[in-house]
Scaffold this active site. Structure first.
Site, PDB file in Angstrom:
ATOM      1  NE  ARG A 174      -3.411   0.399   2.644  1.00 43.64           N
ATOM      2  CZ  ARG A 174      -3.669  -0.360   3.707  1.00 43.64           C
ATOM      3  NH1 ARG A 174      -3.006  -0.195   4.815  1.00 43.64           N
ATOM      4  NH2 ARG A 174      -4.595  -1.273   3.640  1.00 43.64           N
ATOM      5  CE1 TYR A 175       0.773   4.076   4.429  1.00 42.35           C
ATOM      6  CE2 TYR A 175       1.075   1.800   5.116  1.00 42.35           C
ATOM      7  CZ  TYR A 175       0.448   3.024   5.272  1.00 42.35           C
ATOM      8  OH  TYR A 175      -0.494   3.194   6.249  1.00 42.35           O
ATOM      9  NE  ARG A 231       5.601   2.204   5.950  1.00 41.45           N
ATOM     10  CZ  ARG A 231       5.240   3.340   5.377  1.00 41.45           C
ATOM     11  NH1 ARG A 231       5.768   3.716   4.226  1.00 41.45           N
ATOM     12  NH2 ARG A 231       4.321   4.105   5.937  1.00 41.45           N
ATOM     13  CB  CYS A 271      -3.821 -15.465  16.778  1.00 41.99           C
ATOM     14  SG  CYS A 271      -3.624 -14.217  15.485  1.00 41.99           S
ATOM     15  CB  CYS A 307      -8.082  -9.631  19.397  1.00 39.42           C
ATOM     16  SG  CYS A 307      -6.357  -9.866  19.830  1.00 39.42           S
ATOM     17  CB  CYS A 356      -9.414 -10.070  14.716  1.00 43.99           C
ATOM     18  SG  CYS A 356      -8.185 -10.449  13.434  1.00 43.99           S
ATOM     19  NE  ARG A 389      -4.402  -8.284   8.136  1.00 42.33           N
ATOM     20  CZ  ARG A 389      -3.359  -7.819   8.830  1.00 42.33           C
ATOM     21  NH1 ARG A 389      -2.628  -8.618   9.573  1.00 42.33           N
ATOM     22  NH2 ARG A 389      -3.038  -6.543   8.761  1.00 42.33           N
ATOM     23  CG  ASP A 391      -8.974  -1.060  11.698  1.00 40.27           C
ATOM     24  OD1 ASP A 391      -8.670   0.148  11.589  1.00 40.27           O
ATOM     25  OD2 ASP A 391      -8.136  -1.984  11.605  1.00 40.27           O
ATOM     26  CG  ASP A 410      -4.973   1.189   8.643  1.00 38.60           C
ATOM     27  OD1 ASP A 410      -4.927   1.668   7.483  1.00 38.60           O
ATOM     28  OD2 ASP A 410      -4.188   0.321   9.051  1.00 38.60           O
ATOM     29  CE  LYS A 425      -0.362   1.106  10.501  1.00 39.26           C
ATOM     30  NZ  LYS A 425      -0.044   0.436   9.219  1.00 39.26           N
TER      31      LYS A 425
HETATM   32  C1  LIG Z   1       0.639  -0.576   9.054  1.00 38.71           C
HETATM   33  C2  LIG Z   1       1.090  -1.011   7.740  1.00 38.71           C
HETATM   34  C3  LIG Z   1       2.427  -0.877   7.354  1.00 38.71           C
HETATM   35  C4  LIG Z   1       3.478  -0.288   8.264  1.00 38.71           C
HETATM   36  O1  LIG Z   1       3.220   1.072   8.514  1.00 38.71           O
HETATM   37  P1  LIG Z   1       4.210   1.914   9.449  1.00 38.71           P
HETATM   38  O2  LIG Z   1       3.547   3.257   9.605  1.00 38.71           O
HETATM   39  O3  LIG Z   1       5.513   1.990   8.712  1.00 38.71           O
HETATM   40  O4  LIG Z   1       4.358   1.189  10.725  1.00 38.71           O
HETATM   41  C5  LIG Z   1       2.770  -1.295   6.097  1.00 38.71           C
HETATM   42  N1  LIG Z   1       1.864  -1.801   5.237  1.00 38.71           N
HETATM   43  C6  LIG Z   1       0.567  -1.919   5.578  1.00 38.71           C
HETATM   44  C7  LIG Z   1      -0.397  -2.453   4.580  1.00 38.71           C
HETATM   45  C8  LIG Z   1       0.134  -1.537   6.835  1.00 38.71           C
HETATM   46  O5  LIG Z   1      -1.157  -1.668   7.179  1.00 38.71           O
END
Ligand SMILES: *Cc1c(COP(=O)(O)O)cnc(C)c1O
Length: 389
Positions: free
Chosen positions: A125-126, A129, A138, A142, A145, A147, A306, A343, A350
């Protein structure tokens, strides 16, 4: 100054075998993570043999089992206060019938993960990363959850991570420098399997940073064995984010497990979910973040719950999170303060939310307030070039 007993706020107690000691469990079994997993409290009969349930909870356990399985490790189960129907541990882990109510704003995949998967099980998504879902189970479940659509193995959807395809995608995507392993809980994988995944990631040159998201140190501290720590320390820089919501979760066993991880050189962060009746007050959050620091864990994120289906009874208004941050910032150690985030529904990622400390501002003057509500003016001054002319 408020009269706060900071010492009792941060006292650690043990999650002793309790009920299980009457069943003749040995210390050796109790401290064995396999014993803990084999003896998880799952069915209605099991829960009821340890705990008096309300009608609401009975119905919850019977009705929610096809959405998200119910299972709790004996260690975590023992933290429930049997005589307190509003126990904050209980609210996180024992289903309530309210889970079967769905608000129209709620979703099965509130963070829009399924639509951001270039490979099944890999969420990109980002820009730099990714999130890699390595397992769908798990140690305990929770009830909120995010997910739950793919976690615990009882829902309609199944996690179908294609690990080999994910590694190939990562090899061919040099902009990814950070991989977050999650699930499910990655620390439920065997030592060998975990080692293979980490080695493979580490063999990709552009991946600089690896982290694991896990609630195992909280649910099953017995899993944090010296052998596991020895494996993890081979893959630095490796960070670990745990998930703690209430200070009582930080028992002696959990503190020691976190200490072993920290001693293995693993920087530790905590992600909390803000939950009604669990941790939605400044007092509880303050005790939580203080205890986390004692366990060498930096509070990282505080999540607005969420919009997952069936979680309305646990959700707080956004203003509550802002109030909590405001009640911490300035009042206590800066290291202890998490970032409050939402989120974004639908996959926006986020988004940080902060109390507003700027009362007003114009081109060269900003009126600020501090944590005590006192006002201060900050003037920008002239640009140096203007002064020189
Ligand atoms: C939370 C998340 C991350 C990591 O986000 P950070 O702000 O770097 O901790 C990476 N990918 C996805 C899809 C996430 O939900």
């Amino acid at each position: 100054m408020p009269d706060i007993d900071y010492d009792s706020e941060v006292s650690f107690t043990s999650a002793a075998p309790g009920y299980w000691s009457t069943q003749g469990v040995s210390d050796e079994d109790w401290s064995n993570h396999r014993w803990q997993m084999r003896n998880r409290v799952e069915s209605l009969e099991e829960v009821e043999s340890y705990l008096q349930l309300s009608e609401d909870e009975r119905a919850g356990i019977l009705l929610t089992g096809t959405k998200l399985a119910s299972a709790v490790t004996p260690h975590f189960f023992n933290l429930i206060e049997a005589d307190n129907p509003d126990c904050p541990i209980r609210r996180q882990i024992i289903p309530q019938v309210a889970e079967t109510f769905e608000d129209p704003t709620e979703m099965a995949d509130p963070c829009g993960e399924d639509s951001h998967m270039p490979v099944p099980g890999l969420v990109h998504r980002y820009p730099d990363r990714v999130l890699l879902l390595v397992i769908d189970r798990c140690a305990s479940y929770c009830r909120y959850c995010t997910r739950s659509r793919v976690v615990s193995g009882v829902g309609e959807q199944h996690l179908e991570t294609k690990l080999e395809a994910a590694f190939e995608y990562l090899e061919n995507t040099p902009q990814v420098r950070d991989v977050l392993l999650s699930g499910g809980d990655p620390l439920l994988l065997s030592d060998n399997r975990l080692k293979r995944i980490l080695s493979r990631l580490r063999s990709i040159e552009h991946i600089q940073f690896v982290r694991i998201g896990s609630r195992i140190p909280i649910f099953l501290p017995q899993r944090i064995t010296p052998a596991l720590c020895d494996i993890l320390r081979e893959f630095h820089p490796l960070f670990l984010s745990v998930h703690t919501n209430h200070p009582r979760e930080l028992t002696c066993e959990v503190r020691d497990a976190l200490g072993r991880l920290a001693d293995a050189g693993i920087p530790l962060g905590n992600q909390s979910v803000l939950l009604k009746g669990v941790n939605d007050s400044v007092e509880v959050q303050r005790a939580l973040v203080h205890k986390l620091l004692l366990c060498r864990v930096k509070p990282y994120y505080l999540y607005q719950c969420d919009l997952i289906k069936g979680s309305a009874h646990l959700r707080t208004p956004i203003r509550k999170g802002l109030e909590i941050i405001e009640g911490l910032r300035g009042h206590t150690t800066g290291y202890a303060i998490p970032q409050f985030v939402i989120d974004a529904p639908g996959g926006g990622g986020k988004i940080p939310l902060n109390p507003d400390y700027v009362l007003n501002s114009d081109e060269d003057k900003t009126l600020l307030r501090n944590y005590e509500g006192k006002e201060f003016m900050y003037s920008e001054g002239q640009e140096l070039s203007k002064l020189l002319m």
